[in-house]
Design a protein around this motif. Structure first.
Motif, PDB file in Angstrom:
ATOM      1  N   ALA A   1       1.014  -1.234   0.014  1.00  0.00           N
ATOM      2  CA  ALA A   1      -0.059   0.076   0.045  1.00  0.00           C
ATOM      3  C   ALA A   1       0.963   1.279  -0.109  1.00  0.00           C
ATOM      4  CB  ALA A   1      -0.897  -0.028   1.149  1.00  0.00           C
ATOM      5  N   ALA A   2       0.233   2.501  -0.089  1.00  0.00           N
ATOM      6  CA  ALA A   2       1.065   3.635  -0.204  1.00  0.00           C
ATOM      7  C   ALA A   2       1.923   3.908   1.037  1.00  0.00           C
ATOM      8  CB  ALA A   2       0.009   4.867  -0.685  1.00  0.00           C
ATOM      9  N   ASP A   3       1.356   3.425   2.154  1.00  0.00           N
ATOM     10  CA  ASP A   3       1.981   3.762   3.614  1.00  0.00           C
ATOM     11  C   ASP A   3       2.959   2.769   3.783  1.00  0.00           C
ATOM     12  OD1 ASP A   3       0.352   1.541   4.179  1.00  0.00           O
ATOM     13  OD2 ASP A   3      -0.906   2.613   5.577  1.00  0.00           O
TER      14      ASP A   3
END
Length: 223
Positions: A149-151
């Motif tokens: 994911a982006a995080d």
């Protein structure tokens, strides 16, 4: 921060066929060098402290090969414990902090993956896995393992491939009742709680899991 490091070298290596009839898989050579030596060379970094190699199949050969290198051994000749059980069995040698674990059946081309992994480690992570896109992989069969994911959190999906290198907190190993278990069990619990992270390797990686992969690895290394 200093990390202890466990090198997984206890597996039977059955997919290597005749190549492991007279030696353990980590002593199979790629580009004139045993696989275990390729892995150990990547750990010659100031942030790496204690180094431990676990042993099972033809353990005496690995002990002899690694003699005099300031390496400790986690003996699993009584029972092959898989990755989770093997890590827990080695904890008395590794200490209580976050531990780096590394498979010894791959070779790398590009920046030092251990250095890249340790630079990405942050407080709050339960585990940080080094993953790689499929277009920079050789020798690996089957689907991918995770999506990122982006995080930076990882979730199960047939996307990026786990390279066999990670930093992991070991507290939750005590919660597993059985002696033989895979780290997949721990990762799934960490992912469910949002503590499983990944960082993407910037170079190329070859999974040397079968005889045909040796040529692929040597081509990648331009030997």
């Amino acid at each position: 921060m200093s990390f202890a490091m466990l090198f997984f070298a206890a597996g039977l290596g059955t997919r290597m066929g005749d190549l492991v009839k007279d030696r353990p898989k980590p002593l199979v050579q790629v580009a004139g060098q045993p696989l275990i030596d390729h892995a150990l060379a990547l750990s010659d970094l100031p942030q790496i402290g204690t180094k431990v190699v676990n042993l099972h199949y033809r353990a005496e050969m690995l002990r002899a090969h690694l003699a005099g290198r300031n390496i400790l051994f986690s003996d699993e000749t009584d029972l092959l414990r898989e990755t989770g059980g093997g890590l827990r069995h080695a904890l008395p040698l590794l200490g209580g902090g976050p531990v780096i674990t590394m498979n010894t059946d791959a070779v790398w081309r590009g920046p030092n993956p251990v250095a890249q992994l340790t630079a990405a480690w942050r407080e709050g992570m339960e585990a940080l896995l080094l993953i790689i896109p499929r277009d920079r992989v050789r020798g690996h069969k089957g689907p991918g393992d995770f999506t990122r994911a982006a995080d930076g959190r990882l979730h199960r999906a047939p996307d990026a491939i786990y390279t066999g290198l990670q930093i992991i907190r070991t507290d939750s190993l005590a919660d597993v009742a059985q002696d033989v278990f895979s780290l997949n069990l721990i990762w799934d619990k960490m992912a469910a709680g949002g503590g499983l992270y990944g960082t993407v390797y910037d170079g190329q990686w070859c999974d040397v899991g079968q005889p045909s992969s040796i040529r692929l690895a040597e081509e990648m290394l331009h030997v």
